[in-house]
Design a protein around this motif. Structure first.
Motif, PDB file in Angstrom:
ATOM      1  N   GLU A  85       4.058   6.401   2.642  1.00 55.45           N
ATOM      2  CA  GLU A  85       3.801   7.752   3.148  1.00 55.45           C
ATOM      3  C   GLU A  85       3.924   7.794   4.661  1.00 55.45           C
ATOM      4  OE1 GLU A  85       0.050   9.036   1.571  1.00 55.45           O
ATOM      5  OE2 GLU A  85       1.030   9.738  -0.256  1.00 55.45           O
ATOM      6  N   ALA A  86       3.429   6.739   5.333  1.00 51.30           N
ATOM      7  CA  ALA A  86       3.523   6.700   6.788  1.00 51.30           C
ATOM      8  C   ALA A  86       4.986   6.713   7.216  1.00 51.30           C
ATOM      9  CB  ALA A  86       2.826   5.458   7.334  1.00 51.30           C
ATOM     10  N   GLY A  87       5.810   5.918   6.536  1.00 53.10           N
ATOM     11  CA  GLY A  87       7.232   5.876   6.864  1.00 53.10           C
ATOM     12  C   GLY A  87       7.893   7.232   6.678  1.00 53.10           C
ATOM     13  N   ARG A  88       7.552   7.898   5.584  1.00 53.30           N
ATOM     14  CA  ARG A  88       8.151   9.220   5.343  1.00 53.30           C
ATOM     15  C   ARG A  88       7.696  10.226   6.384  1.00 53.30           C
ATOM     16  NH1 ARG A  88       7.002  11.258  -0.393  1.00 53.30           N
ATOM     17  NH2 ARG A  88       8.492  12.852   0.253  1.00 53.30           N
ATOM     18  N   ASP A 131       0.836  -1.197   0.000  1.00 51.65           N
ATOM     19  CA  ASP A 131       0.000   0.000   0.000  1.00 51.65           C
ATOM     20  C   ASP A 131       0.879   1.259   0.000  1.00 51.65           C
ATOM     21  OD1 ASP A 131      -1.864   1.969   0.462  1.00 51.65           O
ATOM     22  OD2 ASP A 131      -3.029   0.730   1.843  1.00 51.65           O
ATOM     23  N   VAL A 171      11.130  -1.552   5.174  1.00 48.46           N
ATOM     24  CA  VAL A 171       9.726  -1.862   4.890  1.00 48.46           C
ATOM     25  C   VAL A 171       9.559  -2.531   3.521  1.00 48.46           C
ATOM     26  CG1 VAL A 171       7.416  -0.915   4.631  1.00 48.46           C
ATOM     27  CG2 VAL A 171       8.972   0.053   6.332  1.00 48.46           C
ATOM     28  N   SER A 206       0.208   4.016   1.146  1.00 55.50           N
ATOM     29  CA  SER A 206       0.123   4.756   2.409  1.00 55.50           C
ATOM     30  C   SER A 206       1.174   4.261   3.406  1.00 55.50           C
ATOM     31  CB  SER A 206      -1.281   4.650   3.007  1.00 55.50           C
ATOM     32  OG  SER A 206      -1.521   3.355   3.475  1.00 55.50           O
ATOM     33  N   LEU A 207       1.666   3.021   3.252  1.00 56.50           N
ATOM     34  CA  LEU A 207       2.758   2.550   4.120  1.00 56.50           C
ATOM     35  C   LEU A 207       4.006   3.387   3.881  1.00 56.50           C
ATOM     36  CD1 LEU A 207       2.653  -1.349   4.015  1.00 56.50           C
ATOM     37  CD2 LEU A 207       1.801   0.194   5.761  1.00 56.50           C
TER      38      LEU A 207
END
Lengths: 289, 355
Positions: free
Chosen positions: A192-195, A187, A208, A189-190
Motif C-alpha cells: 500500500e505504501a508503494g502504491r 506486510d 519491492v 502495508s508495504l
C-alpha cells in the motif's frame, strides 16, 4: 563473574545434549557411515565381495575425464536442472503470489491442497500417470483431437519435453511452498505504501516484492536444482531412449552393470560440481537475498 | 496543495455500515484530526480519501477534482502508516527516493530532493542506514520524509504516533506540527488519542459507528459538545440528566441546573447537561461555596486521586459519581467521606438534547 558465565553455558550444553544426541546419532548411522563406505568404494578396483581381489585406484575418477560421454551427460543433466528450475519459477512463483496475497480463507486452503497433492502421491504412480497422458492415443492426444476440428498427432512420450513435464510436476511444490512463505511474510502495508507513492503494480513487483521474496526463490531453486541434476526415474520412464542423463548412468552402474566403484565415483563428482556451483553462486545469491 | 471535500460518502462491508453518509470539508493547508473509538470508521474514511478503497456512494474531491473512482497510485497523496511500512530491502535514502524514482525523475534531482526531505525531518546524515538500524522515532521521520518528498496534494496519517512511547510521542507531535506548518500541506490525521487530537489539530471530526458526530475547532468541540458522546469522548465530562426547562434542566430530585451554553430546547423534553471536571469548585460547606456560581449540588467525597499538580475527587450524589479536578494550590485537601458542596457557573454548563 566470568567463571559463572562459563559454568552457565557449559551446563546449557549439557542439558541440550540429550536433545541433540538422537539426531546426531541418526545422521551418523544413516548418512555418514553409508556415505563413507561409498567414498571408500569409489577408490577401489572392485567390490570386496565373493573373495575377489581388489586394490586402491584413482581409475574410477579418471574414467570420468577420459571418456567424453560422462562430461557430456553431466552437462546435459545440469542443463536439465536449470530448465526444470526455471519452469518451476515461472509456474510456481505466480501461484505462490496469488496464494499469499490474493486468495483468503477457504479458497486459499483448497488451492494449497491442490499444490501439495503431488507430495502425497507415490513418485512412480505420478510418473506412470504422466505416461498415460503423454503417449500417442493417450489422454492428451485423445482430448485435443476431440476438441479440435482438425486432426493432430500428439506423442510426447519418450522425449525431452516429457522428462521436463514430469520433473516440473514433481518439484514445483517446493517452489510454491518456499516462495509462499516469504511472500506471505511481506506486510500488505508495504504494498500500500508503494502504491501511495505512485508505483505501478509492475514497479512494486520489481523493486519491492521480488527482492523481499528472494530468499524463498533461492531456497526453492536450490531444493529443486540439486535433486533434478541427479534424477533418474523421470528420465528413464518418460524419456525412454532420449532419457539418458547423468543420473541414469549412475543408476546403471549400481543396478545393471554392478560397477559400484564407478557409480560411487560419478556420484561424488556430481556432488563436487554442484557444491562448487552453489559456492560460486552464493555471493550473488546472498546479495540478492 | 489542495483541500479535500468529502460529500455524503457511504461504505458498507457486507451488512456492516463502516461509513454512513459522511460529509466533511477539509480546507486547504489545514491540520485535521479524525477522532473516534476503534470501529468508528475513521480509518475507513482515510482509506477512501487515499484511494485504497472506493465508496459505495458519495463524492470525494481533492483540489476540486472528483477522485472517488481514481486509484491510489494516481491520486498524488502522501501517506504515513502506523507501522511505518518502510521498505526493508532499501536504505533510508532509497526509501525516500522511491516515489520520485518510480516517476522517472532525473538522478540528480532525486538526490537533491531526498537530501532536502531528510534535512527537513532532521535525519540528513542517516541516508545510508537501513530501516532496521533506526529507532522507532527515526523510522517515523523517514516515513514522513518519504510521504512528503513527492510534493503530494494531501498528507494522510494513519495513527502515526501510536507505536511510540509517551515521551517520544510528544516530541513527534511538536515535530509533525512544525513540518506541516513549514510546507503548508493539507493534513488529515487519524487517531484514537483525544489528547493528540486536541493539541495538534486545527479542526477535529469525531466519528462514531460510521457517522460524523461533530466537527469543528478543538476549543469549540470541547466547550460546546453537541452530544453526550462528543462531551465524554473528547475530554472528561460530568453528565447530569433530567427534563429541560428551556434554559437548563431539572434533575429527578427537583434541583434546577442552569445552562448558559448549548442547544435551545423546548421545555419538558428529556435533556442532559455536561460540565467539565475542572470547571467545578469544591467546598466543605455552603457558606464557603462561591455564591456567584449559579449551580450547586451537595455530595460526599468517595475517593481522591492525587496526581501531583492536581487532584481528582470523586463525589457521590443521588446515586451518581461526579468528577472534580482541583489544581494543587496547597489550600484544599479534602478527606474521603467528607460532605462537600459543588458549585459551577451556568456558562460552564452545556445543554445537550437527549440522544
Amino acid at each position: 563473574m566470568a567463571g559463572q558465565v562459563a559454568v552457565g553455558s557449559r551446563s546449557g550444553l549439557r542439558s541440550a545434549l540429550p536433545l541433540l544426541l538422537p539426531a546426531y546419532l541418526w545422521l551418523t548411522v544413516a548418512i555418514f557411515l553409508p556415505l563413507s563406505a561409498m567414498v571408500f568404494f569409489s577408490f577401489m578396483t572392485d567390490l570386496p565381495l565373493s573373495g575377489k581381489a581388489w586394490s586402491f585406484t584413482l581409475d574410477n575418477y579418471m574414467t570420468f575425464f577420459s571418456q567424453g560421454l560422462y562430461p557430456t551427460l553431466l552437462l546435459a543433466s545440469l542443463r536439465l536442472g536449470l530448465e526444470v528450475t526455471l519452469w518451476c519459477v515461472v509456474i510456481g512463483y505466480p501461484a505462490a503470489y496469488v496464494l499469499a496475497k490474493v486468495l483468503k480463507g477457504r479458497s486459499r486452503e483448497a488451492i494449497f491442497l491442490l499444490v501439495i497433492l503431488p507430495f502425497w502421491s507415490n513418485g512412480l504412480v505420478r510418473i506412470f500417470s504422466w505416461a498415460m497422458v503423454l503417449r500417442e492415443g493417450g489422454i492428451l492426444d485423445t482430448a485435443l483431437n476431440a476438441a479440435l476440428p482438425f486432426e493432430i498427432n500428439i506423442d510426447l512420450m519418450y522425449s525431452y519435453p516429457a522428462v521436463i513435464i514430469g520433473l516440473v510436476h514433481s518439484y514445483v511444490p517446493y517452489m510454491v511452498l518456499t516462495c509462499y512463505l516469504t511472500l506471505q511474510a511481506i506486510d500488505d502495508s508495504l504494498i500500500e505504501a508503494g502504491r501511495s507513492l505512485g508505483a505501478s503494480r509492475l514497479q512494486m513487483l520489481k523493486r519491492v516484492i521480488v527482492p523481499l521474496a528472494m530468499p524463498g526463490l533461492v531456497a526453492g531453486a536450490a531444493l529443486i536444482f540439486v535433486p533434478v541434476v541427479g534424477s533418474f526415474m523421470e528420465p528413464r520412464i518418460l524419456g525412454g531412449r532420449t532419457g539418458t542423463f547423468y543420473g541414469t548412468i549412475i543408476e546403471d552402474q549400481f543396478v545393471a552393470v554392478f560397477n559400484w566403484p564407478l557409480g560411487a565415483a560419478l556420484s561424488f563428482i556430481l556432488l563436487a560440481v554442484v557444491l562448487v556451483m552453489l559456492a560460486l553462486a552464493s555471493p550473488v545469491l546472498k546479495r540478492a537475498a | 496543495m489542495a483541500g479535500v471535500q468529502v460529500s455524503n460518502v457511504s461504505r458498507s462491508f457486507g451488512a456492516h455500515k463502516a461509513l454512513d453518509d459522511v460529509s466533511i470539508d477539509f480546507a486547504d493547508g489545514g491540520f485535521y484530526a479524525l477522532l473516534g473509538p476503534s470501529g468508528s470508521g475513521k480509518t475507513t474514511l482515510l482509506r477512501q480519501i487515499a484511494g485504497f478503497d472506493f465508496p459505495d456512494s458519495g463524492r470525494i474531491a481533492i483540489g476540486g477534482e472528483s477522485v472517488e473512482r481514481v486509484p491510489v497510485e494516481k491520486r498524488r497523496i502522501g501517506m504515513v502508516f502506523q507501522n511505518y511500512a518502510l521498505f526493508p530491502n532499501m536504505s533510508v535514502a532509497d526509501n525516500v527516493a522511491f516515489g520520485l524514482s518510480v516517476r522517472g525523475e532525473a538522478k540528480a534531482v532525486i538526490a537533491a530532493e531526498v537530501q532536502r526531505a531528510l534535512d527537513l525531518v532532521q535525519l540528513g546524515k542517516l541516508g545510508s542506514r537501513r530501516p532496521h538500524q533506526l529507532s522507532g522515532g527515526q523510522r517515523q521521520r523517514v516515513a514522513l520524509a518519504r510521504a512528503i518528498v513527492t510534493k503530494p496534494r494531501v498528507l494522510l496519517l494513519d495513527e502515526p504516533l501510536g507505536a511510540l512511547d509517551k515521551a517520544l510521542r510528544v516530541d513527534m507531535q511538536i515535530e509533525l506540527k512544525r513540518i506541516q506548518r513549514e510546507i503548508g500541506i493539507t493534513t488529515i490525521f487519524v487517531t484514537h488519542d483525544q489528547e493528540e487530537a486536541l493539541t495538534m489539530s486545527d479542526r477535529i471530526g469525531i466519528l462514531r459507528d460510521g457517522r460524523l458526530v461533530q466537527e469543528g475547532p478543538p476549543e469549540e468541540i470541547y466547550d460546546s459538545p453537541k452530544s453526550e458522546f462528543a462531551a465524554t469522548f473528547l475530554g472528561d465530562a460530568n453528565i447530569l440528566r433530567g427534563d429541560t426547562t428551556g434554559t437548563g434542566i431539572r434533575l429527578p430530585d427537583g434541583t434546577a441546573i442552569a445552562a448558559g451554553a448549548g442547544a435551545t430546547l423546548a421545555a419538558g423534553a428529556k435533556a442532559s447537561c455536561a460540565v467539565r471536571p475542572e470547571r467545578i469548585r469544591i467546598a466543605t460547606n455552603a457558606g464557603s461555596a462561591d455564591q456567584t456560581n449559579g449551580n450547586m449540588l451537595r455530595g460526599q467525597v468517595s475517593k481522591r486521586i492525587f496526581a501531583g499538580n492536581n487532584s481528582t475527587y470523586f463525589v457521590e450524589r443521588d446515586g451518581q459519581t461526579l468528577k472534580v479536578i482541583v489544581q494543587n494550590t496547597g489550600i484544599e485537601r479534602l478527606a474521603e467521606g467528607q460532605d462537600v458542596m459543588l458549585s459551577w457557573s451556568p456558562e460552564s454548563t452545556v445543554l445537550i438534547a437527549a440522544n
